[in-house]
Design an enzyme around this catalytic site. Structure first.
Site, mmCIF file in Angstrom:
data_model
loop_
_atom_site.group_PDB
_atom_site.id
_atom_site.type_symbol
_atom_site.label_atom_id
_atom_site.label_comp_id
_atom_site.label_asym_id
_atom_site.label_seq_id
_atom_site.Cartn_x
_atom_site.Cartn_y
_atom_site.Cartn_z
ATOM 1 C CB ALA A 29 106.138 38.414 44.968
ATOM 2 C CG ASN A 30 100.793 37.978 42.773
ATOM 3 O OD1 ASN A 30 100.312 39.214 42.616
ATOM 4 N ND2 ASN A 30 100.489 37.218 43.596
#
Ligand code: C5P
Length: 224
Positions: A29-30
């Site tokens: 993810a970010n």
């Protein structure tokens, strides 16, 4: 000034990060919070637009009057965007993961005695570019974002050309600015008419103010 300048206008907005599965319990993810995209959706609805917001996993409530579609991965986001067309304006504020794991496992990867498992990555579809380059159902105004940590305007200008979009909202996301996850944003709006690129640099604003200002610019553009 009209109270509902976007009445009758259909807006499509992407927001948030994407989650790219590694196995059934893990993902890549970010740090995108989704705040800027959600604020744009809220401002568009307040301006009278019919808004579809396609969001990756975020901890934000549905904005009032907005049709929210929640997805996880980039590929799910692309499918939802295609299904939501046609639209008059598309704003791609999502921080889509550039890569996903090529060999997503159906079972949880077990810790073994040997070396850690290698993660082989493959490129995700570029949602903005694929919509901006569509021959059919291309929204008349396609807006991308450029989050950069250096050479902001140069990178944003080449992104405008490479992605085939009409405007780029460029913001400096170097860690010192606190933009990622924060409430404030410093924006440069690049607009392209024919091959002429204009740059407007806005003062530091809250993400809500950026949303209102962007919706005002969009309203002006769709009326002319
Ligand atoms: O190439 P980069 O990720 O910097 O481009 C950012 C812009 O492209 C944003 O508007 C983002 O929402 C969009 N994008 C996308 N799909 C991707 C990667 C980026 O729509 N796979």
């Amino acid at each position: 000034q009209q109270a509902q300048p976007l009445a009758g206008c259909k807006l499509l907005i992407t927001a948030g990060p994407t989650h790219e599965p590694i196995d059934p319990v893990r993902y890549i993810a970010n740090r995108s919070s989704g705040k800027q995209g959600f604020a744009i959706a809220a401002a568009a609805a307040a301006a009278g637009a019919e808004v579809t917001l396609i969001s990756g996993p975020v901890e934000l409530h549905d904005p009032a009057g907005v049709h929210v579609i929640r997805v996880e991965s980039a590929r799910e986001m692309l499918d939802a965007v295609n299904a939501a067309l046609p639209a008059d304006v598309a704003v791609f504020a999502a921080a889509v993961a550039d890569w996903r794991v090529e060999s997503e496992g159906g079972q949880k990867i077990k810790k073994g005695a040997g070396a850690p498992p290698p993660l082989l990555l493959t490129e995700n579809p570029d949602i903005l570019a694929s919509i901006a380059k569509r021959e059919q159902n291309r929204p008349p105004l396609v807006i991308g974002f450029a989050a950069e940590t250096e050479h902001l305007l140069d990178n944003a200008k080449s992104k405008l050309a490479r992605k085939g979009c009409d405007w780029i909202v460029a913001n400096d996301v170097s860690p010192a600015t606190g933009v990622m996850g924060g409430d404030r944003n410093t924006i440069h709006l690049l607009t392209r008419a024919a091959d002429e690129i204009s740059v407007e640099s806005w003062p530091v604003m809250s993400k809500d103010q950026v949303a209102t200002a962007l919706i005002a610019r969009i309203s002006k553009a769709v009326r002319t």
